[in-house]
Design a protein around this motif. Sequence first.
Motif, PDB file in Angstrom:
ATOM      1  N   ALA A 173       0.831  -1.207   0.000  1.00 42.69           N
ATOM      2  CA  ALA A 173       0.000   0.000   0.000  1.00 42.69           C
ATOM      3  C   ALA A 173       0.860   1.249   0.000  1.00 42.69           C
ATOM      4  N   ILE A 174       0.485   2.216  -0.825  1.00 44.66           N
ATOM      5  CA  ILE A 174       1.037   3.568  -0.762  1.00 44.66           C
ATOM      6  C   ILE A 174      -0.009   4.457  -0.103  1.00 44.66           C
ATOM      7  N   VAL A 175       0.405   5.207   0.914  1.00 43.32           N
ATOM      8  CA  VAL A 175      -0.504   6.155   1.584  1.00 43.32           C
ATOM      9  C   VAL A 175       0.120   7.541   1.513  1.00 43.32           C
ATOM     10  N   THR A 176      -0.459   8.430   0.723  1.00 42.35           N
ATOM     11  CA  THR A 176       0.046   9.800   0.693  1.00 42.35           C
ATOM     12  C   THR A 176      -0.509  10.545   1.911  1.00 42.35           C
ATOM     13  N   GLY A 177       0.273  11.491   2.413  1.00 45.04           N
ATOM     14  CA  GLY A 177      -0.145  12.185   3.631  1.00 45.04           C
ATOM     15  C   GLY A 177      -0.233  11.245   4.809  1.00 45.04           C
ATOM     16  N   GLY A 178       0.591  10.201   4.775  1.00 45.55           N
ATOM     17  CA  GLY A 178       0.464   9.137   5.767  1.00 45.55           C
ATOM     18  C   GLY A 178       1.220   9.346   7.059  1.00 45.55           C
ATOM     19  N   SER A 179       1.788  10.528   7.249  1.00 45.98           N
ATOM     20  CA  SER A 179       2.632  10.725   8.429  1.00 45.98           C
ATOM     21  C   SER A 179       1.889  11.301   9.623  1.00 45.98           C
ATOM     22  N   ARG A 180       0.712  11.898   9.397  1.00 45.86           N
ATOM     23  CA  ARG A 180       0.001  12.547  10.500  1.00 45.86           C
ATOM     24  C   ARG A 180      -1.509  12.353  10.361  1.00 45.86           C
ATOM     25  N   GLY A 181      -2.218  12.598  11.464  1.00 51.64           N
ATOM     26  CA  GLY A 181      -3.675  12.653  11.443  1.00 51.64           C
ATOM     27  C   GLY A 181      -4.337  11.403  10.892  1.00 51.64           C
ATOM     28  N   ILE A 182      -5.322  11.619  10.023  1.00 52.08           N
ATOM     29  CA  ILE A 182      -6.057  10.509   9.433  1.00 52.08           C
ATOM     30  C   ILE A 182      -5.130   9.621   8.618  1.00 52.08           C
ATOM     31  N   GLY A 183      -4.197  10.227   7.894  1.00 55.05           N
ATOM     32  CA  GLY A 183      -3.258   9.442   7.094  1.00 55.05           C
ATOM     33  C   GLY A 183      -2.418   8.505   7.931  1.00 55.05           C
ATOM     34  N   ARG A 184      -1.987   8.974   9.106  1.00 55.09           N
ATOM     35  CA  ARG A 184      -1.210   8.114  10.006  1.00 55.09           C
ATOM     36  C   ARG A 184      -2.060   6.938  10.491  1.00 55.09           C
ATOM     37  N   ALA A 185      -3.298   7.210  10.878  1.00 53.14           N
ATOM     38  CA  ALA A 185      -4.184   6.138  11.340  1.00 53.14           C
ATOM     39  C   ALA A 185      -4.416   5.109  10.238  1.00 53.14           C
ATOM     40  N   ILE A 186      -4.564   5.591   9.001  1.00 48.73           N
ATOM     41  CA  ILE A 186      -4.752   4.677   7.873  1.00 48.73           C
ATOM     42  C   ILE A 186      -3.509   3.825   7.674  1.00 48.73           C
ATOM     43  N   SER A 187      -2.343   4.454   7.723  1.00 46.80           N
ATOM     44  CA  SER A 187      -1.087   3.720   7.545  1.00 46.80           C
ATOM     45  C   SER A 187      -0.947   2.626   8.587  1.00 46.80           C
ATOM     46  N   LYS A 188      -1.232   2.967   9.830  1.00 50.90           N
ATOM     47  CA  LYS A 188      -1.087   1.993  10.912  1.00 50.90           C
ATOM     48  C   LYS A 188      -2.120   0.869  10.790  1.00 50.90           C
ATOM     49  N   ARG A 189      -3.339   1.214  10.382  1.00 52.08           N
ATOM     50  CA  ARG A 189      -4.370   0.190  10.251  1.00 52.08           C
ATOM     51  C   ARG A 189      -4.037  -0.783   9.113  1.00 52.08           C
ATOM     52  N   LEU A 190      -3.608  -0.261   7.982  1.00 54.32           N
ATOM     53  CA  LEU A 190      -3.261  -1.141   6.870  1.00 54.32           C
ATOM     54  C   LEU A 190      -2.083  -2.039   7.234  1.00 54.32           C
ATOM     55  N   ALA A 191      -1.127  -1.480   7.968  1.00 52.68           N
ATOM     56  CA  ALA A 191       0.009  -2.292   8.419  1.00 52.68           C
ATOM     57  C   ALA A 191      -0.451  -3.399   9.364  1.00 52.68           C
ATOM     58  N   SER A 192      -1.389  -3.057  10.249  1.00 47.08           N
ATOM     59  CA  SER A 192      -1.904  -4.074  11.175  1.00 47.08           C
ATOM     60  C   SER A 192      -2.706  -5.134  10.439  1.00 47.08           C
ATOM     61  N   ASP A 193      -3.241  -4.784   9.268  1.00 41.29           N
ATOM     62  CA  ASP A 193      -3.944  -5.751   8.433  1.00 41.29           C
ATOM     63  C   ASP A 193      -2.992  -6.679   7.690  1.00 41.29           C
ATOM     64  N   GLY A 194      -1.701  -6.384   7.788  1.00 43.30           N
ATOM     65  CA  GLY A 194      -0.706  -7.227   7.148  1.00 43.30           C
ATOM     66  C   GLY A 194      -0.130  -6.665   5.864  1.00 43.30           C
ATOM     67  N   GLN A 195      -0.488  -5.443   5.525  1.00 46.65           N
ATOM     68  CA  GLN A 195       0.037  -4.844   4.309  1.00 46.65           C
ATOM     69  C   GLN A 195       1.348  -4.101   4.594  1.00 46.65           C
ATOM     70  N   THR A 196       2.257  -4.160   3.667  1.00 45.58           N
ATOM     71  CA  THR A 196       3.444  -3.321   3.722  1.00 45.58           C
ATOM     72  C   THR A 196       3.035  -1.920   3.280  1.00 45.58           C
ATOM     73  N   VAL A 197       3.454  -0.915   4.028  1.00 44.08           N
ATOM     74  CA  VAL A 197       2.974   0.446   3.775  1.00 44.08           C
ATOM     75  C   VAL A 197       4.133   1.369   3.399  1.00 44.08           C
ATOM     76  N   VAL A 198       3.957   2.076   2.289  1.00 44.44           N
ATOM     77  CA  VAL A 198       4.893   3.119   1.865  1.00 44.44           C
ATOM     78  C   VAL A 198       4.227   4.456   2.147  1.00 44.44           C
ATOM     79  N   ILE A 199       4.792   5.183   3.095  1.00 39.39           N
ATOM     80  CA  ILE A 199       4.211   6.450   3.536  1.00 39.39           C
ATOM     81  C   ILE A 199       4.842   7.591   2.752  1.00 39.39           C
TER      82      ILE A 199
END
Length: 246
Positions: free
Chosen positions: A10-36
């Motif tokens: 998964a690529i998550v733009t704006g993934g370092s803060r706020g909603i984007g951070r929560a999305i990044s962490k959730r996708l990672a917890s789902d087992g996806q590798t995340v590129v922030i």
Amino acid sequence: MNTTKKERIAIVTGGSRGIGRAISKRLASDGQTVVIAYANNAIEADKTVESIIEEGGNAIAVKADISDEAAVSKLFDITEKDFGGVDIVVNSAGIMELNTIVNFNLDKLDRIIHTNIRGTFVVDQQAARRVRSGGAIINISTSVKKLALPTYAAYAASKGAVDAISLILAKELRGKDITVNAVAPGPTATELFFEGKNAETIDHLAKMNPIERLGAPEDIAEVVSFLAGPARWINGQTIYVNGGMI
């Protein structure tokens, strides 16, 4: 860095803060590798990566201006080189400036258009070219389009464009087994939301929905997780995530 074929990237733009951070962490917890992907704040991006790794996930951070075609292309290049491909793209990056239409600074309007509309278009263009079959593209919109709150015209207009881009791209990707949706949060408890608001305003916005609370970033991430994984029959939609306020 290599991954197996079964792993989703998964690529998550704006993934370092706020909603984007929560999305990044959730996708990672789902087992996806995340590129922030982050614009400027490397410290916050690194914090998010570290948090994901500490919790057993896999993530890296890449600097990229989403409105810059070359930078976004490089972001996808790095992801494909390091992990073998792209399955999920969540476009959470965006900016917000508030003022009445009569007083709005047009230079700020141009900046919103450049980031929120052009940025979404550029990211989605690369995603349309590169996301693998079975993947998902998810753009972050806003519920304020329907609320029609004063001072939000420029921001709401830019997110209306995000909805249009999402719906049309979903149809353009016919036959590729890639879903495209937008997620439209209501008032959500992030640093950006609290900035410049007094307690009375925050309380009023919190009580506009029947549940009578602000959304948490994790509430939005939960819906993104659903669209990124099991929700293969939801396509071309804008999903309002706001506790029922509209």
